[in-house]
Scaffold this motif. Structure first.
Motif, short mmCIF file in Angstrom:
data_model
loop_
_atom_site.label_atom_id
_atom_site.label_comp_id
_atom_site.label_asym_id
_atom_site.label_seq_id
_atom_site.Cartn_x
_atom_site.Cartn_y
_atom_site.Cartn_z
N ALA A 59 -8.30 -6.33 -3.20
CA ALA A 59 -8.50 -6.28 -1.74
C ALA A 59 -7.33 -6.94 -1.01
CB ALA A 59 -9.82 -6.97 -1.38
N ILE A 60 -6.82 -8.04 -1.57
CA ILE A 60 -5.64 -8.68 -0.96
C ILE A 60 -4.43 -7.76 -1.04
CG2 ILE A 60 -4.05 -10.63 -1.18
CD1 ILE A 60 -6.43 -12.28 -2.22
N LEU A 61 -4.25 -7.09 -2.19
CA LEU A 61 -3.16 -6.13 -2.33
C LEU A 61 -3.32 -4.97 -1.35
CD1 LEU A 61 -2.75 -5.93 -6.22
CD2 LEU A 61 -1.21 -7.03 -4.58
N PHE A 62 -4.55 -4.53 -1.13
CA PHE A 62 -4.79 -3.45 -0.18
C PHE A 62 -4.40 -3.86 1.23
CE2 PHE A 62 -7.76 -1.48 2.87
CZ PHE A 62 -7.38 -0.15 2.73
N ALA A 63 -4.76 -5.07 1.62
CA ALA A 63 -4.39 -5.54 2.95
C ALA A 63 -2.87 -5.65 3.09
CB ALA A 63 -5.06 -6.89 3.22
N MET A 69 2.66 -0.55 5.05
CA MET A 69 2.71 0.85 5.46
C MET A 69 2.85 0.96 6.98
SD MET A 69 -0.09 3.89 4.83
CE MET A 69 -1.15 3.27 6.13
N PHE A 70 2.12 0.13 7.72
CA PHE A 70 2.26 0.16 9.18
C PHE A 70 3.67 -0.24 9.60
CE2 PHE A 70 -2.56 -0.65 9.63
CZ PHE A 70 -2.80 0.72 9.62
N ARG A 71 4.24 -1.23 8.93
CA ARG A 71 5.58 -1.68 9.30
C ARG A 71 6.63 -0.62 8.98
NH1 ARG A 71 5.50 -6.06 6.70
NH2 ARG A 71 6.73 -5.48 4.86
N VAL A 72 6.50 0.00 7.80
CA VAL A 72 7.47 1.04 7.42
C VAL A 72 7.30 2.27 8.31
CG1 VAL A 72 8.17 2.60 5.57
CG2 VAL A 72 7.66 0.22 5.05
N ARG A 98 10.51 3.87 0.99
CA ARG A 98 9.64 2.73 1.28
C ARG A 98 8.31 3.19 1.87
NH1 ARG A 98 12.91 -0.93 5.17
NH2 ARG A 98 10.90 -2.03 5.21
N LYS A 99 8.36 4.20 2.72
CA LYS A 99 7.13 4.74 3.31
C LYS A 99 6.25 5.37 2.22
CE LYS A 99 5.51 7.80 7.00
NZ LYS A 99 5.92 8.75 8.07
N PHE A 100 6.89 6.10 1.31
CA PHE A 100 6.13 6.72 0.22
C PHE A 100 5.48 5.67 -0.66
CE2 PHE A 100 6.26 7.88 -4.30
CZ PHE A 100 5.32 8.89 -4.31
N TYR A 101 6.23 4.65 -1.04
CA TYR A 101 5.68 3.59 -1.90
C TYR A 101 4.56 2.82 -1.19
CZ TYR A 101 9.62 4.40 -5.03
OH TYR A 101 10.53 4.97 -5.89
N ALA A 102 4.74 2.58 0.10
CA ALA A 102 3.70 1.86 0.85
C ALA A 102 2.41 2.68 0.91
CB ALA A 102 4.21 1.54 2.25
N GLN A 103 2.55 3.98 1.19
CA GLN A 103 1.37 4.84 1.22
C GLN A 103 0.72 4.96 -0.15
OE1 GLN A 103 2.80 8.51 2.86
NE2 GLN A 103 2.75 7.78 4.99
N ARG A 104 1.57 5.05 -1.19
CA ARG A 104 1.02 5.12 -2.55
C ARG A 104 0.22 3.87 -2.89
NH1 ARG A 104 5.05 3.74 -7.15
NH2 ARG A 104 4.56 1.75 -6.14
N ASN A 105 0.75 2.71 -2.53
CA ASN A 105 0.05 1.46 -2.83
C ASN A 105 -1.25 1.35 -2.03
OD1 ASN A 105 2.14 0.74 -4.54
ND2 ASN A 105 3.25 -0.38 -2.94
N VAL A 106 -1.23 1.84 -0.79
CA VAL A 106 -2.46 1.82 0.01
C VAL A 106 -3.52 2.72 -0.61
CG1 VAL A 106 -3.46 2.49 2.23
CG2 VAL A 106 -1.36 1.17 2.17
#
Length: 211
Positions: A59-63, A69-72, A98-106
């Motif tokens: 959950a912490i990783l999700f936040a 993702m919002f920042r990228v 960076r946007k792709f990785y952020a979305q993937r992690n989300v």
């Protein structure tokens, strides 16, 4: 992919396998033993406790991934708004990556958390279903035994009624025998009286002749 996201992916894969096992059309006896083991085993309880702690970290990783993702996304929108200016291709590629990785992690952490909730709810629904089936089997067995008891009670009443009828018939037979004996006695007494009457009548006639 970093180590914690790799562990999150492994956890997600394990959840998918567990979900497939839970919803698999297993026989009732096997499913009952499986869920009994999962609910009563101390080892499983310790593993579940560890998983709860790991889901807190997920959950912490999700936040964190959501914030990134919002920042990228904001940086990407800012870069698109500056199309009139000369941009570097490497910068655009870096922002897109960076946007792709952020979305993937989300998506990875979000699906992991969502599937954990689905697994928990599915587990308790199936457990309630097993308990309901057990209660239904007990009620059905009790109903069958109750029907057998009612049937035996009816048979007992019928036997008592037949015994009563037999007793009445025996009493009637005894009364008939008594009446038969009385009739025989009355007939014998009538014959005796008739014989005496005939004897007396005959003796009177002989006396008259002598006179």
């Amino acid at each position: 992919m970093t180590i914690y996201y790799s562990l999150t992916f492994m956890l997600l894969a394990a959840e998918m396998v567990t979900f497939c096992l839970l919803v698999a059309p297993l026989p009732y006896a096997i499913k009952k033993r499986l869920f009994t083991f999962l609910t009563e085993s101390k080892v499983v309880a310790k593993v579940a406790y560890g998983l709860k702690i790991s889901f807190i970290f997920v959950a912490i990783l999700f936040a964190d991934a959501l914030q990134r993702m919002f920042r990228v996304t904001a940086e990407s929108d800012l870069a698109k708004s500056n199309k009139g200016m000369v941009t570097d291709l490497r910068t655009d590629t870096s922002i897109a990556a960076r946007k792709f990785y952020a979305q993937r992690n989300v998506y990875l952490t979000g699906f992991c958390l969502f599937l954990s909730l689905v697994l928990t709810r599915t587990f308790y629904i199936i457990l309630d279903l097993i308990h309901t089936q057990e209660e239904y089997a007990k009620l059905k067995k009790a109903g069958t035994s109750g029907a057998g008891g009612a049937k035996s009670e009816d048979q007992t009443k019928e036997i008592a009624s037949l015994k009563k009828q037999i007793a009445e018939l025996k009493q009637q037979e005894r009364d008939f025998d008594i009446l038969k004996k009385q009739a025989a006695q009355n007939s014998a007494e009538y014959d005796r009286l008739a014989t005496e009457l005939n004897t007396l009548t005959g003796s009177n006639k002989s006396n008259k002749r002598v006179d």
